[in-house]
Scaffold this motif. Sequence first.
Motif, PDB file in Angstrom:
ATOM      1  N   ASP A 163       0.841  -1.194   0.000  1.00 50.34           N
ATOM      2  CA  ASP A 163       0.000   0.000   0.000  1.00 50.34           C
ATOM      3  C   ASP A 163       0.880   1.249   0.000  1.00 50.34           C
ATOM      4  O   ASP A 163       2.040   1.204   0.398  1.00 50.34           O
ATOM      5  N   ARG A 168      -8.050   2.858  -4.691  1.00 50.69           N
ATOM      6  CA  ARG A 168      -7.813   4.076  -3.925  1.00 50.69           C
ATOM      7  C   ARG A 168      -8.888   4.259  -2.860  1.00 50.69           C
ATOM      8  O   ARG A 168     -10.086   4.174  -3.147  1.00 50.69           O
ATOM      9  N   THR A 169      -8.449   4.489  -1.630  1.00 43.64           N
ATOM     10  CA  THR A 169      -9.350   4.845  -0.545  1.00 43.64           C
ATOM     11  C   THR A 169      -9.059   6.303  -0.157  1.00 43.64           C
ATOM     12  O   THR A 169      -8.343   7.007  -0.877  1.00 43.64           O
ATOM     13  N   LYS A 210      -5.166   6.083   1.172  1.00 39.58           N
ATOM     14  CA  LYS A 210      -4.208   5.067   0.733  1.00 39.58           C
ATOM     15  C   LYS A 210      -4.486   4.633  -0.694  1.00 39.58           C
ATOM     16  O   LYS A 210      -5.606   4.752  -1.193  1.00 39.58           O
ATOM     17  N   LEU A 232      -4.008   1.012  -2.523  1.00 38.74           N
ATOM     18  CA  LEU A 232      -3.730  -0.389  -2.222  1.00 38.74           C
ATOM     19  C   LEU A 232      -3.545  -1.170  -3.522  1.00 38.74           C
ATOM     20  O   LEU A 232      -4.272  -0.953  -4.499  1.00 38.74           O
ATOM     21  N   LYS A 233      -2.616  -2.069  -3.531  1.00 37.53           N
ATOM     22  CA  LYS A 233      -2.321  -2.868  -4.709  1.00 37.53           C
ATOM     23  C   LYS A 233      -2.541  -4.337  -4.386  1.00 37.53           C
ATOM     24  O   LYS A 233      -1.979  -4.884  -3.447  1.00 37.53           O
ATOM     25  N   TYR A 234      -3.374  -4.996  -5.211  1.00 36.73           N
ATOM     26  CA  TYR A 234      -3.702  -6.396  -5.001  1.00 36.73           C
ATOM     27  C   TYR A 234      -3.357  -7.213  -6.236  1.00 36.73           C
ATOM     28  O   TYR A 234      -3.436  -6.721  -7.359  1.00 36.73           O
TER      29      TYR A 234
END
Length: 240
Positions: free
Chosen positions: A1, A228-229, A232, A234-236
């Motif tokens: 993240d 995107r939050t 943050k 985040l990468k999954y």
Amino acid sequence: DFPLDIQSVWRADAIGNLYVAKKDLLIKYDTAGVQQFSQSLKSSGRIDAILPINTMKIVLFSEQQQTFTLMDNTLSEAIKTYDLTELGFGFVHAMAVSSQPNKFWIYDQSNSKLVLLDLNLTHQEQEITNLRGILNVEEVNWIKEENNKLYLFNKNSGLYIFDLYGSLLNYIELKEVDDVQTSNGVLFTLKKGQVYRFTVEGASFDKVNLPVTDILAFQWVNDTFFVRTKNKLLKYRFYL
């Protein structure tokens, strides 16, 4: 993240390298999430979109300054900055990279037209005029060329699909959808903080079970999902 404030702009290229524009700084992270390069943006103004051309070159678009800048993959000094007003545009709201070398799609909102710009000759090669009349919408939120098709999205109506000669091929009604992403013909939508895979044939929304809620934006690149939050990115790893 990755820490990401609400004002930051980001985009991943075709292999998953990540570019982030935050305040006066442009940062590049590699596919492992390690910062590789950074560059000051003080002379570029506010960046509204990062458009990867390929893994070797990106475009920075500033709606505020009505300019776009070409940069290499090391974020060295700008290759060249173009003034959209000097190129004859009224007010450009969105841009997209074309698969044709040195060509870009330019959405001129004030003149209600979409133009394919050839940078080699710095002239308009072709254009779609009277977009308001064709689409019956006031503006276009984003444009994208993929697999010889041109996608235009308006969040109040849906997704419009053109061929590269300007003929309207299809319209997909997507009301109450905050965003849409296309990837190799697959559509993902964002509704009320959740991501769904949209099936055109059945007009159905299948929820993507991500371990995060309240999503503001996302991008799917091959088998990688960027989410995107509020604070943050985040990468999954994602398998369809």
